[in-house]
Design an enzyme around this catalytic site. Structure first.
Site, mmCIF file in Angstrom:
data_model
loop_
_atom_site.group_PDB
_atom_site.id
_atom_site.type_symbol
_atom_site.label_atom_id
_atom_site.label_comp_id
_atom_site.label_asym_id
_atom_site.label_seq_id
_atom_site.Cartn_x
_atom_site.Cartn_y
_atom_site.Cartn_z
ATOM 1 N N HIS A 118 -5.937 4.925 -1.547
ATOM 2 C CA HIS A 118 -4.737 6.057 -1.110
ATOM 3 C C HIS A 118 -4.468 5.932 -3.027
ATOM 4 O O HIS A 118 -4.513 4.651 -3.435
ATOM 5 C CB HIS A 118 -3.928 5.819 -0.417
ATOM 6 C CG HIS A 118 -2.647 6.987 -0.549
ATOM 7 N ND1 HIS A 118 -1.895 7.475 -1.112
ATOM 8 C CD2 HIS A 118 -2.490 7.454 0.979
ATOM 9 C CE1 HIS A 118 -1.189 8.263 0.087
ATOM 10 N NE2 HIS A 118 -1.912 7.913 0.225
ATOM 11 N N GLN A 162 -2.408 1.947 6.811
ATOM 12 C CA GLN A 162 -2.519 2.229 8.242
ATOM 13 C C GLN A 162 -3.629 1.612 9.226
ATOM 14 O O GLN A 162 -2.883 1.789 10.806
ATOM 15 C CB GLN A 162 -3.947 2.944 7.573
ATOM 16 C CG GLN A 162 -3.488 4.709 6.552
ATOM 17 C CD GLN A 162 -3.099 5.903 7.974
ATOM 18 O OE1 GLN A 162 -3.780 5.448 8.816
ATOM 19 N NE2 GLN A 162 -2.867 6.424 7.111
ATOM 20 N N LYS A 204 4.464 5.986 9.818
ATOM 21 C CA LYS A 204 3.097 5.952 10.382
ATOM 22 C C LYS A 204 2.971 5.120 11.577
ATOM 23 O O LYS A 204 2.743 5.129 12.341
ATOM 24 C CB LYS A 204 2.232 6.220 9.592
ATOM 25 C CG LYS A 204 2.080 6.311 8.496
ATOM 26 C CD LYS A 204 0.932 6.327 7.435
ATOM 27 C CE LYS A 204 0.614 6.744 5.787
ATOM 28 N NZ LYS A 204 0.645 7.684 5.679
HETATM 29 C C1 LIG Z 1 -3.131 3.912 3.120
HETATM 30 C C2 LIG Z 1 -2.005 4.588 2.761
HETATM 31 N N1 LIG Z 1 -1.357 3.983 2.205
HETATM 32 C C3 LIG Z 1 -0.062 4.186 1.881
HETATM 33 C C4 LIG Z 1 0.118 5.486 1.647
HETATM 34 C C5 LIG Z 1 1.663 5.985 0.887
HETATM 35 O O1 LIG Z 1 2.164 5.625 2.761
HETATM 36 P P1 LIG Z 1 3.534 6.321 2.533
HETATM 37 O O2 LIG Z 1 3.767 8.111 2.123
HETATM 38 O O3 LIG Z 1 4.317 6.293 3.334
HETATM 39 O O4 LIG Z 1 4.336 6.283 1.078
HETATM 40 C C6 LIG Z 1 -0.676 5.941 2.932
HETATM 41 C C7 LIG Z 1 -0.213 7.311 3.027
HETATM 42 O O5 LIG Z 1 -0.823 8.043 3.800
HETATM 43 C C8 LIG Z 1 -2.468 5.687 3.253
HETATM 44 O O6 LIG Z 1 -2.699 6.772 4.383
#
Ligand SMILES: Cc1ncc(COP(=O)(O)O)c(C=O)c1O
Length: 419
Positions: free
Chosen positions: A136, A216, A239
């Protein structure tokens, strides 16, 4: 909001009672566009159980005060609740001690904290940071920035066309220059589950630290940071059936103690003069300013809620649902699943011949089905696969086979619209 009651489903042979679980989530019982809501955008954020909603309301109704600061009754009650929440999160991920859990805003902030606090103190010109091609953006950009600042190199573990990581290439990329491996446990764009034990063992042998992005994974599978032997682990509350605006960073105590602070302000100091500041102990050293007290409490309640159901049972149910969804989607004309690694969890990413994912998302929404479309904050994955975007249905423990059937029916309707 109009509410709807679905026909009840009996518990399955393993005693998994999805109907009972659904009753805990008020947001699931509504209609959108005159149709029962089918919420399949869980990788973006999950819905919240009533216990979490109640915890937030209770906190503001009867315990609201600032933490760590007051001698008065409410302040010590709020502090107790906040610190109990830290202990709950520590227990949930298997940390040795609550002080190894830092509350952050989200997973993104956890990664940035490590990049800034650990990275600035430890990364030098010529060092390498190893990430993977399925990350991500939040586990790419902080390292890109750090490498740019320090003259270090960002290296990337490649993936095969099915979304599986190329472990042989990983072995070749690891070297004495590798200072950190930052890797997702579960890809939000493809559903690939990464082989963390092998990756962590190899990284350790090369003398590198490991940060696991568990944003995730934390709500789909049991997590035990000590068994994994990772150095850092980040998760995000929204999440994990918890509130938005709260997340957690786990770090081994010795590492956190050795790291300089990241943000300066109240609570993170031991003493302040204009000439010299000294730092508080962990975890406070990394929690400058008033934290998201209610969010932390809500996250603790959410962690207890899923633990009460059992992360292993949640994983087993979702695996069964994923298999059902994979079969069902494979039967839709013109649909191609994107991300077919042998080890997957809860993500069904796909493209449909002749229909842009955004159009698909809009049409299925009219049928009450919420899916995500786009790059899923993983542009390098799309670039690697040569596609602009995918549609993504992402499952959670409260989803049902009937909801997957509703998705399939909506996709067939979209197919008809586009001829
Ligand atoms: C694999 C992964 N890492 C990090 C994040 C970032 O999460 P956040 O936006 O809550 O910091 C996400 C969000 O979709 C994710 O799916």
């Amino acid at each position: 909001m109009s509410t709807i009651t679905r026909p009840s489903r009996a518990p399955d042979a393993t005693g998994w009672d999805v109907e009972r679980i659904r009753q805990d989530f008020p947001a699931l019982h509504q209609q959108v566009h005159g149709k029962p809501l089918v919420y399949l955008d869980n990788a973006a954020t999950t819905q919240k159980p009533q216990v979490v909603l109640d915890a937030l309301a209770d906190y503001y109704t009867s315990s609201n005060a600032n933490v760590h600061r007051g001698v008065h009754y409410l302040s010590s009650r709020a502090t107790d609740l906040f610190e109990e929440a830290r202990a709950k999160v520590a227990r949930f991920i298997g940390a040795a001690e609550p002080r190894e859990v830092i509350f952050t805003r989200n997973a993104t902030e956890g990664v940035n904290l490590v990049a800034q606090a650990w990275g600035r103190a430890n990364i030098r010109e010529g060092d390498e940071i190893l990430i993977s091609s399925i990350e991500h953006h939040s586990n790419i950009v902080p390292w890109y920035l750090l490498c740019g600042e320090k003259g270090a190199t960002l290296r990337v573990i490649p993936m095969f066309d099915n979304g599986e990581l190329d472990l042989e290439a990983f072995g070749q990329l690891l070297s004495a220059r590798t200072r950190l491996v930052a890797i997702s446990a579960l890809s939000n764009a493809l559903g690939t589950v990464t082989p963390l034990p092998e990756i962590i063992r190899a990284a350790r042998a090369a003398g590198a630290l490991v940060l696991v992005d568990g944003a995730q994974a934390a709500y789909h599978m049991p997590v035990d940071v000590r068994a994994l032997d990772c150095d850092f682990f980040v998760l995000t509350g929204h999440k994990l059936y918890g509130p938005t605006g709260i997340g957690a960073l786990y770090g081994k105590a010795a590492l956190l103690e050795a790291m300089p602070p990241w943000m300066g302000g109240g609570d993170m100091i031991a003493s302040v003069t204009f000439e010299r500041c000294t730092w508080n102990v962990i975890p406070n050293k990394f929690e400058a300013g008033t934290p998201d007290i209610s969010g932390a409490i809500g996250l603790g309640v959410a962690a207890d809620y899923v633990s009460g159901i059992g992360m292993d049972r949640i994983q087993a149910y979702e695996q069964e649902l994923l298999a059902y969804g994979t079969d069902a989607l494979n039967q839709v004309d013109g649909l191609r699943l994107v991300g077919t690694a042998p080890r997957k969890a809860s993500i069904l990413s796909f493209v449909m011949e002749g229909i842009h994912p955004h159009d698909l998302g809009t049409i299925v929404d009219r049928e009450g089905v919420a899916i995500r479309t786009g790059q899923h904050c993983a542009q390098p994955v799309m670039d690697r696969l040569g596609i602009p975007a995918t549609a993504r249905a992402s499952l959670a423990m409260y989803n049902t086979r009937e909801e997957i059937d509703a998705l399939v029916a909506a996709l067939r309707k979209a197919r008809k619209v586009f001829g």
